[in-house]
Design an enzyme around this catalytic site. Structure first.
Site, mmCIF file in Angstrom:
data_model
loop_
_atom_site.group_PDB
_atom_site.id
_atom_site.type_symbol
_atom_site.label_atom_id
_atom_site.label_comp_id
_atom_site.label_asym_id
_atom_site.label_seq_id
_atom_site.Cartn_x
_atom_site.Cartn_y
_atom_site.Cartn_z
ATOM 1 N N HIS A 508 10.499 1.682 2.093
ATOM 2 C CA HIS A 508 9.038 1.584 2.212
ATOM 3 C C HIS A 508 8.544 0.197 1.809
ATOM 4 C CE1 HIS A 508 4.832 3.147 1.805
ATOM 5 N NE2 HIS A 508 4.772 2.177 0.907
ATOM 6 N N GLU A 509 8.898 -0.226 0.616
ATOM 7 C CA GLU A 509 8.398 -1.514 0.134
ATOM 8 C C GLU A 509 8.931 -2.659 0.977
ATOM 9 O OE1 GLU A 509 5.975 -1.627 -1.751
ATOM 10 O OE2 GLU A 509 6.031 0.444 -2.461
ATOM 11 N N HIS A 512 6.702 -3.299 3.867
ATOM 12 C CA HIS A 512 5.614 -4.226 3.519
ATOM 13 C C HIS A 512 6.118 -5.669 3.563
ATOM 14 C CE1 HIS A 512 2.446 -1.461 2.486
ATOM 15 N NE2 HIS A 512 3.130 -0.873 1.507
ATOM 16 N N HIS A 515 6.324 -7.027 7.011
ATOM 17 C CA HIS A 515 4.977 -7.363 7.482
ATOM 18 C C HIS A 515 4.586 -8.756 6.979
ATOM 19 C CE1 HIS A 515 0.611 -5.670 8.098
ATOM 20 N NE2 HIS A 515 0.934 -6.560 9.001
#
Length: 716
Positions: A508-509, A512, A515
């Site tokens: 998940h992290e 980020h 991105h």
């Protein structure tokens, strides 16, 4: 933990500075003193380190203070020059000039903010409180400057008739609307009132966050007898003994309220009384009779936010906040939550029946409580599916998991990673650093991982940056991105073996981080996306975490190196949706309370936020065994700022990420290069040059459907 806040920053770090038109003799004296300090301040001279990374060990608290103050002063000077410029306002002399004006302040805060969250000290916390009102006033100075707003408005009004790029037009629009939302059109008296509200809110959010940090790291449950830890894995027992020894209680076992410490007790410990103590200590953070109590702070924040919304012409805080989000209105948020609530409660009640069955096997005829849920849910899962998560974790050593994270990024986007930990400054001895290279071998970013809990680190997991992606002339400057987590650390006899939830958190992290790596914009004003869009890149990345193709790469037994057997993977796959009733209800409960507080049109003087929370959830029929993932007094997302009236964003983005992953699945290849290229082009690269739904439609060719989310959570 997963999906908790991603991008955890100093509450005021995102402000744009402002200006004052008058200088006093004291101002000039202070400026001279600060200028004299530039020569020795690492944050006020060019870094000689590779990639321009700061020498973290050489920066003092005074350096942060001086750099922030000098940064504000320099920005004032540049803003004053924009206002004083007699030439007709243009994009270059107004919008771009404003966008670039805060370079020094940005540098200071983008170093200070991540470290104040991950390596907090009493001195850094004091500096947060000191800077908060200064930064709040600094932001208000610019956005309430009517002369400056007039120039911005002129550029905005005429931009359709000028030769501006799409990105430049979006930057102009965002800056113009930021002025409107910040009170540029208010009367002098109302502007002054807004300034006071902003300062009070900023200070209270910091106080809330600091109280919670202290409660999480310094609330302990102590165990005197080893027999009380029956069922707890040996590695967790060893870490509890080490924590006790560090706290001067050698020979005992201690657990603080970091998830890595307290969750294993709730999941594995047979001792029901111990589970109760740990559960209640965790749930009641910020609601204890001590000087870290957050009840009144929370109530006051709700009042002040509503007062600010009314001042800006909105009926509620939520209406004001959602005006700039994909959801747009509170009604749209409630509509989504309501669609999921009923099937989630139904599934949770089915799971509670399984827990009752397991409790009866232990001779317990009482009703299940919150502290029974994880323990007996794990038992029920074993009974139903013959699956033992602890066995699975033996294949999830943290360094191998990271190989899986990197492998997935490489297969999707062609990026590669070079370990440069020995070459770069690190702010924490357990952190590691990588250079990230694009498919064509050009440098894309620098990545730091900081995975283990420690004193001074906030609970949960987040992604932040020491430097955002930017341009220096025509040259793209690589971002410096950090994943901060609190994963299970190694013990005396085992490496750092991770839970399923922790593995998903790492993916998940890193979503980020991807991105941040791939963003390619020229203006700060368009670097960000809507809060309810920002979780799409992170949450879609979780879909690859336990894909068989990815597990084959990284899931190796920590002793033998053998790959995860198909039988174990099949067992996990068969039960992967088990427990989603509980997980969904606890998440939705927190989302509802966040919204319920911020749709109030009038806040009672005697508002008791905990009684309010209990009443609202009771009215919705929440099972009594389930509490919200965060209660108000430890709900940093909403009370600490960032996700105020926005905790729903995770489930909103989950509709997007499940539908987006279906775009891969529909091709029969979860690494389909055409789909990955579209996702990068339309979601990861553009920053905020379009609104979120436009970017999503550009990628998918249609609006998202909720079906994928319901399937993923086993609710359909």
């Amino acid at each position: 933990m997963k999906k908790t806040a991603v991008f955890l920053m100093l509450a005021t770090a995102a402000v744009l500075p402002g200006c004052k038109s008058q200088e006093t003799a004291e101002d000039i004296k202070t400026s001279e003193e600060m200028t004299a300090n530039v020569q020795n301040n690492p944050l006020m001279k060019k870094s000689g380190n590779k990639h321009g990374i700061e020498s973290f060990d050489k920066i003092t608290v005074n350096d942060y203070r001086d750099a922030a103050n000098v940064g504000m002063r320099k920005e004032k000077e540049r803003i004053n020059a924009i206002v004083a410029n007699t030439a007709a306002p243009t994009f270059e002399n107004t919008i771009n000039a404003m966008d670039k004006a805060g370079a020094e302040l940005d540098r200071a805060l983008m170093t200070f903010s991540p470290l104040s969250s991950s390596n907090s000290t009493a001195e850094l916390r004091d500096l947060q409180k000191e800077l908060s009102p200064l930064l709040s006033a600094h932001s208000d100075d610019i956005y309430m400057n009517r002369q400056l707003f007039d120039k911005v408005k002129k550029v905005y009004d005429e931009m359709d008739s000028t030769v501006l790029t799409h990105e430049q037009m979006k930057a102009t629009e965002k800056i113009y609307k930021a002025f409107l939302r910040s009170g540029a059109n208010l009367s002098d008296a109302d502007q002054q009132k807004l300034r006071e509200l902003n300062q009070k809110i900023s200070a209270l959010q910091i106080q809330f966050s600091q109280n919670l940090l202290a409660e999480t790291n310094n609330t302990y449950v102590t165990v005197d007898r080893l027999s009380d830890l029956e069922g707890l894995p040996e590695s967790n027992i060893q870490r509890a003994a080490q924590m006790a020894e560090e706290q001067g209680a050698k020979g005992k076992w201690m657990f603080n309220m970091q998830r890595a410490s307290c969750n294993p007790v709730l999941q594995y410990c047979k001792n029901r009384e111990l589970r109760r103590k740990v559960y209640e200590a965790y749930c009641n953070r910020g609601n204890q009779a001590n000087d870290r109590n957050n009840k009144e702070i929370s109530a006051e924040l709700v009042r002040l936010r509503l007062e600010r919304a009314h001042l800006m012409g909105f009926k509620t805080s939520a209406a004001q906040i959602l005006d700039t989000r994909m959801a747009k209105t509170p009604e749209a948020v409630y509509n989504l939550l309501d669609q999921i609530w009923t099937p989630a409660v139904k599934k949770a009640n089915e799971e509670i029946e399984d827990i009752r069955t397991e409790m009866k096997k232990d001779g317990l005829t009482c009703e299940p409580e919150g502290w029974d849920y994880m323990y007996y849910s794990e038992r029920a899962r074993k009974a139903k599916f013959n699956f033992d998560e602890e066995k699975l974790s033996e294949y999830l050593e943290i360094n191998n998991v990271l190989k899986g994270v990197f492998y997935t990024a490489n297969k999707l986007y062609g990026v590669t990673f070079k370990d440069v930990t020995a070459e770069l400054p690190v702010y924490e001895k357990t952190a590691n650093a990588w250079e990230v290279y694009d498919r064509d071998s050009t440098l894309l970013a620098v990545f730091y991982s900081d995975y283990y809990p420690r004193d001074g680190k906030g609970a949960g997991a987040w992604c932040t940056s020491f430097r955002g992606q930017q341009y220096d002339g025509d040259k793209r400057v690589e971002p410096i991105v950090v994943n901060v987590c609190s994963m299970t650390p190694p013990s005396a006899d085992r490496p750092a073996l991770q839970s399923i939830d922790n593995v998903e958190t790492m993916f998940h992290e890193f979503g980020h981080a991807l991105h941040s790596f791939m963003r390619d914009v020229h203006y700060n004003a368009v670097s960000g996306v809507e809060r309810d869009f920002v979780e799409l890149p992170s949450q879609i990345n979780e879909h690859w975490a336990f894909a068989p193709e990815v597990l084959a790469v990284y899931a190796k037994h920590y002793k033998t190196g053998e790959p995860m057997p198909k039988e174990l993977l099949d067992k996990y796959s068969s039960c992967s949706k088990y427990g989603q009733g509980f997980a969904t209800v606890e998440y939705l409960a927190a989302s509802y309370v966040d919204m319920d507080l911020h749709v109030l049109e009038d806040v009672p003087a005697d508002l008791d936020v905990m009684a309010f929370e209990a009443q609202k959830l009771s009215e919705r029929g929440i099972p009594r065994q389930i509490r919200p993932r965060y209660s108000v007094t430890n709900f940093k997302h909403t009370m600490g700022g960032g996700y105020t009236a926005g905790y729903y964003s995770y489930i909103w983005a989950e509709v997007l990420d499940c539908d987006a992953f279906d775009a891969f699945v529909e091709t029969g290849d979860i690494f389909n290069q055409d789909v990955a290229a579209r996702f990068r082009k339309y979601i990861l690269t553009p920053g905020g040059i379009d609104d979120g739904m436009t970017m999503y439609r550009n990628f998918r060719g249609a609006d998202p459907k909720i079906d994928g989310l319901l399937r993923k959570r086993g609710l359909k």
